[in-house]
Design an enzyme around this catalytic site. Structure first.
Site, PDB file in Angstrom:
ATOM      1  N   HIS B  82      43.365  46.695  72.364  1.00  0.00           N
ATOM      2  CA  HIS B  82      44.787  47.037  72.297  1.00  0.00           C
ATOM      3  C   HIS B  82      44.948  48.562  72.272  1.00  0.00           C
ATOM      4  O   HIS B  82      44.196  49.236  71.576  1.00  0.00           O
ATOM      5  CB  HIS B  82      45.386  46.409  71.027  1.00  0.00           C
ATOM      6  CG  HIS B  82      46.873  46.377  70.999  1.00  0.00           C
ATOM      7  ND1 HIS B  82      47.638  47.491  70.781  1.00  0.00           N
ATOM      8  CD2 HIS B  82      47.745  45.355  71.164  1.00  0.00           C
ATOM      9  CE1 HIS B  82      48.927  47.152  70.814  1.00  0.00           C
ATOM     10  NE2 HIS B  82      49.016  45.864  71.047  1.00  0.00           N
ATOM     11  N   GLY B 172      43.507  59.718  62.983  1.00  0.00           N
ATOM     12  CA  GLY B 172      44.307  59.726  64.197  1.00  0.00           C
ATOM     13  C   GLY B 172      45.761  60.060  63.939  1.00  0.00           C
ATOM     14  O   GLY B 172      46.083  60.861  63.066  1.00  0.00           O
TER      15      GLY B 172
END
Lengths: 298, 298
Positions: B82, B172
């Protein structure tokens, strides 16, 4: 959502606010129940309390309120415009969520037994809890009112379901029973001709051969100059809101009259409206658990 | 009913159940929120959590989960099917009851600011919270994925809304924003001709000139041999379930095809269905407060 039982007891005191507060406080302070509303009528000398909660807690709160009402209300001196036979005059139990009618009936019997044995107050079971057909209708059960109860309790066939056969003079008699929630639902017609609303009301109600769980009358809304079909749906799971609406709409069309709008008065069980959405949208499979809000308080 | 905000964060961990539990536990143990559901996908290596609660509590729970995700997930070694750009990859806030979209946007900014300043993780605001039109669409925001974020954060016009311009290598980037609840709604047609469902889907969706908040596609239900118009209503307060149903029904009739039934998939806000009942029953005045169940937890 949790299991929910609703209770709407009526007490024979509507003038002495302190006494009403004492009774209501018994409910307010019971763990597991939530007081939704209460109001007193001075002319009727009567108060109506609405509360909900987990079934066992509701029974406990209703019992405590019945006990307190027995303490603070003296029926020997009670007067008021509304028919009544006891301090806690009537106590309906109404299944709302994940409670079956059978369970509500069983709970009403537990409550009635406690009131009879622990408080020494005679109890008639009524509505769905009635032990004989003639005890289903509250008006029939209460006939003779407080003043006639000493004799009625001893009349063959009218022995109380619980409690003494001798009248508790101070507290009178209580009716306890399970019933469905009532949906007050009105449809307004694009006419000022009240005769059309009356004709439709006669057709839609059970008495006229219409829906089995529908009471109805026609009236004129003076402020809007619209005729209204005013209904009580006494079991929306069998006579639904949408069937009532569609019947009125079709019947009005026969007179060349349109429906302006409709209205739900007061509180309504969520499923009475969800059922309408499902019917019109042709939704076959749907669980109330899919309603996000019902998942908040499992 | 209380004020309710829903939160559906996605985390970049779907294989290590212990790590997922650690993240979920941060939510589960936060006072004032209720965990509704969570599921992990091993192929995607991703988990989706759904919870609701009082707005401030939801923000607190989301922050704690973001912090824990930053601790237990290492994006430098993450792989999965994903698209993703961070440990808490995306965190949508969804107003459910008595919370306006403006409040949800404001709350998303508070959450984004805390993630940026206290955790040192760069945050892009997206959907209704987007500070620039090109940041509304999550796919555009996430383009380049984790691997491209070090460069993207420094690209003029793509500076983060909160947090450092230097990539936090371990955690991130997170997208945080407010959006409406999504209603997954399908209408099944009395035909096995999937072309009809596809034609209707093209007409009803925004792309084809249909409803502004409707995504749709046509498909064949193999087990039932019925063609289905499958829709996502991304703002039911503007593109309603009943308008979608009536449009599909009318359009199907043009092909001589009836509607068999319809279905709501998963959770749905109560008002999406109450609104349908009100529309079909022509109810003008109705407050959600009249729904008995909403009164249980004021």
């Amino acid at each position: 959502m949790a299991r929910i039982l609703e209770c709407v007891p009526n007490f024979s005191e509507g003038r002495d606010k302190e006494k009403v507060e004492e009774i209501v406080n018994e409910i307010r302070t019971t763990e597991g129940v939530k007081l939704l509303d209460y109001s007193s009528d001075e002319t009727h000398n009567r108060s109506v309390v609405t509360f909900v909660g987990e079934p066992k807690a509701v029974i406990e709160a209703a019992f405590k309120a019945a006990k307190k009402a027995g303490e603070v209300i003296d029926m020997t001196t009670h007067e008021g415009g509304h028919p009544r036979m006891g301090a806690m005059d009537v106590c309906p139990l109404i299944p709302i969520n994940e409670v079956t009618m059978e369970e509500a009936v069983e709970l009403s019997k537990q409550l009635g037994e406690r009131i009879g044995e622990e408080l020494g107050i005679s109890v008639y079971l009524y509505e769905k809890s009635a032990t004989k057909p003639e005890r289903e209708n509250l008006a029939v059960v209460r006939k003779g009112q407080y003043e006639g109860m000493a004799e009625k309790l001893k009349t063959p066939g009218w022995e109380p379901d619980f409690g003494p056969i001798e009248l508790n003079k101070k507290s009178g008699v209580s009716a306890v029973g399970a019933r469905m929630p009532l949906v007050a639902y009105n449809v307004n017609l694009a006419t000022d001709n009240v005769e059309i609303a009356k004709a439709i009301a006669k057709k839609i109600r059970a008495k006229g051969g219409g829906f089995a769980y529908c009471k109805a009358m026609g009236l004129l809304l003076e402020d809007k100059n619209l005729a209204q079909v005013s209904m009580n749906l006494v079991d929306y799971t069998h006579t639904s809101v949408y069937h009532a609406f569609e019947f009125v709409k079709r019947e009005a069309a026969r007179y060349g009259v349109n429906v302006v709008n409709s209205e739900v008065i007061g509180l309504v069980p969520m499923n009475a409206l969800i059922d309408a959405a499902k019917w019109y949208l042709q939704i076959d499979d749907f669980s109330t658990n899919q309603v996000l809000e019902t998942r908040l308080h499992d």
